[in-house]
Structure formats: C-alpha cells, structure tokens
Scaffold this motif. Sequence first.
Motif, short mmCIF file in Angstrom:
data_model
loop_
_atom_site.label_atom_id
_atom_site.label_comp_id
_atom_site.label_asym_id
_atom_site.label_seq_id
_atom_site.Cartn_x
_atom_site.Cartn_y
_atom_site.Cartn_z
N GLY A 81 0.78 -1.34 -0.01
CA GLY A 81 -0.07 0.09 0.17
C GLY A 81 0.95 1.13 -0.29
O GLY A 81 0.02 2.52 0.06
N LYS A 82 2.20 1.03 -0.04
CA LYS A 82 2.85 2.20 0.01
C LYS A 82 3.58 2.82 -1.46
O LYS A 82 3.75 1.68 -2.23
N THR A 83 4.03 3.74 -1.58
CA THR A 83 4.57 4.19 -2.81
C THR A 83 6.06 4.45 -2.62
O THR A 83 6.96 4.48 -3.65
N GLU A 84 6.36 4.76 -1.27
CA GLU A 84 7.85 4.89 -1.23
C GLU A 84 8.60 3.65 -0.87
O GLU A 84 8.05 2.66 0.04
N PHE A 85 9.79 3.52 -0.76
CA PHE A 85 10.70 2.28 -0.55
C PHE A 85 11.18 2.39 1.03
O PHE A 85 11.27 3.65 1.38
N GLY A 86 11.38 1.11 1.52
CA GLY A 86 11.71 1.23 2.91
C GLY A 86 12.49 0.02 3.02
O GLY A 86 12.84 -0.88 1.92
N TYR A 87 13.17 -0.22 4.15
CA TYR A 87 14.00 -1.33 4.59
C TYR A 87 13.96 -1.85 5.96
O TYR A 87 13.51 -0.70 6.81
N ASP A 88 14.50 -2.87 6.48
CA ASP A 88 14.32 -3.26 7.77
C ASP A 88 15.20 -2.66 8.77
O ASP A 88 15.01 -2.41 9.78
N ASN A 89 16.40 -2.98 8.45
CA ASN A 89 17.63 -2.74 9.24
C ASN A 89 18.03 -1.17 9.02
O ASN A 89 19.23 -0.94 8.33
N THR A 90 17.27 -0.09 9.76
CA THR A 90 17.64 1.14 9.31
C THR A 90 18.96 1.70 9.85
O THR A 90 19.36 1.34 11.00
N GLN A 91 19.58 2.29 8.90
CA GLN A 91 20.91 3.00 9.21
C GLN A 91 20.85 4.52 9.32
O GLN A 91 19.70 4.94 8.77
N TYR A 92 21.49 5.15 9.79
CA TYR A 92 21.52 6.58 9.91
C TYR A 92 22.71 7.45 9.61
O TYR A 92 23.95 6.75 9.53
N TRP A 93 22.68 8.54 9.15
CA TRP A 93 23.68 9.35 8.42
C TRP A 93 24.44 9.88 9.80
O TRP A 93 23.96 10.41 10.88
N ILE A 94 25.67 9.84 9.88
CA ILE A 94 26.57 10.40 10.96
C ILE A 94 27.28 11.73 10.04
O ILE A 94 27.80 11.55 9.06
N ALA A 95 27.58 12.65 10.88
CA ALA A 95 28.25 13.92 10.39
C ALA A 95 29.66 13.80 10.05
O ALA A 95 30.19 12.64 10.72
N SER A 96 30.07 14.36 9.03
CA SER A 96 31.73 14.07 8.68
C SER A 96 32.16 12.72 8.14
O SER A 96 32.92 12.41 8.50
N ALA A 97 31.28 12.22 7.35
CA ALA A 97 31.58 10.95 6.88
C ALA A 97 31.39 10.78 5.62
O ALA A 97 30.40 11.48 4.76
N GLN A 98 31.63 9.74 4.72
CA GLN A 98 31.39 9.60 3.46
C GLN A 98 31.04 8.06 3.34
O GLN A 98 31.20 7.25 3.93
N TYR A 99 29.80 8.29 2.53
CA TYR A 99 28.90 7.01 2.45
C TYR A 99 28.95 6.66 0.69
O TYR A 99 28.77 7.42 0.06
N ASP A 100 29.01 5.39 0.57
CA ASP A 100 29.06 4.89 -0.88
C ASP A 100 27.74 3.72 -0.87
O ASP A 100 27.69 3.08 0.14
N PHE A 101 27.05 3.90 -2.12
CA PHE A 101 26.04 3.02 -2.06
C PHE A 101 25.91 2.28 -3.32
O PHE A 101 26.11 2.92 -4.55
N THR A 102 25.91 0.93 -3.65
CA THR A 102 25.68 -0.04 -4.53
C THR A 102 24.24 -0.58 -4.61
O THR A 102 23.97 -0.90 -3.27
N ALA A 103 23.83 -0.81 -5.71
CA ALA A 103 22.42 -1.38 -5.66
C ALA A 103 22.43 -2.30 -6.91
O ALA A 103 22.91 -2.09 -7.97
N ILE A 104 21.64 -3.48 -6.72
CA ILE A 104 21.42 -4.42 -7.60
C ILE A 104 19.97 -5.00 -7.69
O ILE A 104 19.34 -4.96 -6.77
N ALA A 105 19.40 -4.80 -8.92
CA ALA A 105 17.95 -5.43 -9.01
C ALA A 105 17.79 -6.37 -10.07
O ALA A 105 18.44 -6.10 -11.16
N PRO A 106 16.79 -7.30 -9.98
CA PRO A 106 15.86 -7.30 -8.74
C PRO A 106 16.69 -7.75 -7.66
O PRO A 106 17.86 -8.13 -7.67
#
Length: 338
Positions: A81-106
């Motif tokens: 029933g939602k239009t936005e994506f979610g995930y279970d193991n929530t992670q948080y942005w921390i100040a002064s850090a670099q984040y890299d993201f890779t994704a594979i679908a499906p």
Amino acid sequence: MKKYLYIAFAAAALTSCSSDEAIEMVEKRAIGFDNVFVNNATRATDLNKDNITEFGVYASVSANNTQGMILSNERVYKPEGKTEFGYDNTQYWIASAQYDFTAIAPYQTGTNATWSYSTTDAKNGTVEFDNETAQADQDLLFAYIQPEETADAITSQPDPVAFNFSHILSRVHFTFVNTISAASNIKLVVSDVKITDAYKKGTIAVAEGAISADYWTVSETNNSFNIAFANNGNEINGDNGTETTAHHYMIPAKKEYNVSFKVKLLQAGANLGTYDRNATVNLDLKKGMSYNVKAYLSTDNVLPNALYPIVFKINEVDKWDNYTDVDANDPYNNPASN
C-alpha cells in the motif's frame, strides 16, 4: 537503444520508539531510499521505474581513514500500500563521513547474481551472473551513487538516496522476414527458435562504482546454454511479412552463435511440410543494448533444397487433319464424292 543485425538465413522502516529523542533520530537522520530511475527499459517484462518492487543495497561508510560496511544486500522494498521504498535494518547518517551505495535489481535471494566486494568497501568488486539459472528471463540492473561527505552537523533529514539504474545484460530477439513473392501463394510459419550455445555465466568488474567494460568476462567452457525464443506461430505472408519472437537476456560478449528453428511451408493453405533449419550469426552483444536479429527467408534457404519455380512451355500441338470437302447442296452434308 536498438541495434539491428542481419543474417541471410538467419519507505523508511518503522520502528517502535519510547522517547522523543529516538523519534527525532528516525525522522532526521535515517538513511532512506527514493524511487529509482532505469535507463532503456521499454517492455512490460523488462524492469523499469514503475515495476521494480525491491532491490538489494550495499553501503559502506568511511571516516578518519577507516571504513566499513553498514548494509550488505539489504532488501529495499515497497511496503504493501506504499509508494515509497523502505527497509528493515535502518541505518543513520553520521556527520563528517563519506557513504557509498551500490544496488542490484531485482533483489537477489538465490544465486542468479552476486556482488563480490571487499568487506569494507561498497564501490569496488565484481558482479557474477548465472544466466542459465535465470533461464535468460531475468533483467539485471546495477547502480552506484557516491554522495558527498556529510556535513559537520546534520540538523535536518537528508534527501533519500536516489539510484539511477542501468541494464547490464543484452536483450535479444529475432525477426523472420518472408521475402518470397506473395503471388506465389507461399506462407511460412516459424517455430522452435533457439540459440544453442549461449554463455551460461559471466562476471564483470566494478571499479570506483563504475562498470566501464561493454562485455562480460566469460569462459568458453560455459557456452552450451540453450535459449528458446517463444513466438506466436503466426503465418508470415510473402513480400516481406514478418514474425518477431519474444526477447531474452544474454551475457554481453562477442561470439558466433548457432541458431536453429523450424519452418512450415504453406502453399494456398496446403501444408507441404515442416523443415529444420540451422544458421550461424556473429553477435557483438554489449551491456544495456537491445538487438533485433533479422533472418531473411527466401526460396534459396527456406527448405533444405532451394525452391524452384513452376514454369511452363509448349511441348506439342496436335496437327489438324486435311480439309474434307462437303457438298453445300447435300442436306446431310455428306462428304462430296469424286
């Protein structure tokens, strides 16, 4: 993008919170994922922005010359029933850090596709794919995003991580063209279209989040995959009538492929027989590209032996007998006597 080749025959996850402080953390610093964008998808069976319901995310964080993984094939999905994506193991942005993201679908729950990476880095590694297990029916997408370093202080919720996915396999189908004259009353029906020696598996390298190669690394010992291309079995009219198969996904590579199919020949509705045909075609398959392999069927190649036209000539015309005299005054038109 299409290429034509020719063969002459041929939502953030919800967590229960007991304090205002915890709620503030979720609202302002949770890493969220936005709707995705996909390049080049054109058919309902292909993955596109509207039909992706889940994908896997790998994420790493680095700061003070150290780094580590915070997500490893995390399932990002659209809750019911939602239009936005979610995930279970929530992670948080921390100040002064670099984040890299890779994704594979499906999202990969089996062994069709795997992302082999270092234990601390989400932007370098190798994609491995088993197309035989996937039965050449699974579209495969890859995306990488490298946000800039987070600010020294995060006081509001950052924007969701928005992936731009790209197709990393090749998409192939066949079009058969009946070049025989329609005046000949010959129609054709093509069936059992197969590539009999496709690559089963392959790997492709990712460096700094980018896949620069057009082709996958393959082994010649893995080229016995039989891919069947379904079609509707329609009658193909003469004068360049066509029949196009459904498409399949193939591992991008350069190769001469063996193709087999059957051709049924109809003449004025009479079924004159079905014939096995074989051909070879050189395909230069690059990632993210679509290929329409056109096979022109003619009187020279539709049957094991060439079709020969029915031709006509005059063999003989009987000669008339000599004239016989008839007496005009004889009421019975008896032959005149001498």
